[in-house]
Design a protein around this motif. Sequence first.
Motif, mmCIF file in Angstrom:
data_model
loop_
_atom_site.group_PDB
_atom_site.id
_atom_site.type_symbol
_atom_site.label_atom_id
_atom_site.label_comp_id
_atom_site.label_asym_id
_atom_site.label_seq_id
_atom_site.Cartn_x
_atom_site.Cartn_y
_atom_site.Cartn_z
ATOM 1 N N ASN A 4 45.539 44.299 48.935
ATOM 2 C CA ASN A 4 44.264 44.787 48.404
ATOM 3 C C ASN A 4 43.246 44.991 49.521
ATOM 4 O O ASN A 4 42.541 45.994 49.549
ATOM 5 N N TYR A 7 44.220 48.105 51.555
ATOM 6 C CA TYR A 7 43.890 49.349 50.856
ATOM 7 C C TYR A 7 42.381 49.586 50.820
ATOM 8 O O TYR A 7 41.907 50.712 50.992
ATOM 9 N N THR A 8 41.612 48.529 50.597
ATOM 10 C CA THR A 8 40.153 48.654 50.571
ATOM 11 C C THR A 8 39.644 49.153 51.921
ATOM 12 O O THR A 8 38.841 50.094 51.987
ATOM 13 N N CYS A 42 39.268 57.314 46.041
ATOM 14 C CA CYS A 42 39.209 55.858 45.864
ATOM 15 C C CYS A 42 39.503 55.505 44.411
ATOM 16 O O CYS A 42 40.277 54.588 44.129
ATOM 17 N N LEU A 46 43.202 54.115 44.022
ATOM 18 C CA LEU A 46 43.073 52.655 44.015
ATOM 19 C C LEU A 46 42.769 52.083 42.640
ATOM 20 O O LEU A 46 43.010 50.903 42.400
ATOM 21 N N ARG A 49 38.487 48.965 39.940
ATOM 22 C CA ARG A 49 37.941 47.831 40.690
ATOM 23 C C ARG A 49 38.128 47.989 42.198
ATOM 24 O O ARG A 49 37.178 47.872 42.967
ATOM 25 N N ARG A 50 39.345 48.272 42.620
ATOM 26 C CA ARG A 50 39.608 48.396 44.059
ATOM 27 C C ARG A 50 38.925 49.621 44.654
ATOM 28 O O ARG A 50 38.463 49.587 45.786
ATOM 29 N N GLN A 53 35.363 48.713 45.149
ATOM 30 C CA GLN A 53 35.247 47.788 46.276
ATOM 31 C C GLN A 53 35.324 48.518 47.617
ATOM 32 O O GLN A 53 34.588 48.194 48.553
ATOM 33 N N ALA A 54 36.207 49.501 47.718
ATOM 34 C CA ALA A 54 36.329 50.267 48.969
ATOM 35 C C ALA A 54 35.024 50.993 49.272
ATOM 36 O O ALA A 54 34.561 51.017 50.419
#
Length: 186
Positions: A4, A7-8, A42, A46, A49-50, A53-54
């Motif tokens: 995670n 990826y972020t 994104c 992703l 949520r992810r 976050q990114a």
Amino acid sequence: MEKNVAYTALFAALIAALGLVPKISLSFGVPISAQSLGIMLCGTILGARRGGQAVLLFLLLVALGMPLLSGGNGGLGSFMSASGGFLIGWPFAAFVTGFIVEKWRKGSLTLVASVASIIGGIGVLYAFGIVGMSIVLKKSLLESAALVLVFIPGDIIKAVIAGFLTASVAKARPASVLSRSSKNMA
């Protein structure tokens, strides 16, 4: 967990890299840039949520003064500019885009990701951007909305590109499209 974080960071870097594409400056202070494509990706790749976050990681780096925005801009002043509303809307746009892709499981991923990008990456983003422009430029919401009309054709093209890229990644590396992950990593 480490996946995670990777990826972020990767997608925060993607948004930064898209800032290197030369911007087109408009007279009212909001540039046309490729970074909104990164916001859409994104969400579509992703997930809600992810993806959010990114974008938040990217915006934190911008707030700390890193010149990651299109044209090499950065710092807290960026959030007080005519494009500040768009910046504030970026994590919400990525979240909504990702949420739609996560929940809409039927149909072509290209279509789903494109429509999600139009709803989240354009509709949600413009709502924040128009309000921000209205405040900073001291114009009505209608006047500010009229100013963003110039963005619509390019943003629709970016949404379609996001749809095709997401479907291509899903075809080449299905596990990389976390918005469609069956176990939806924590």
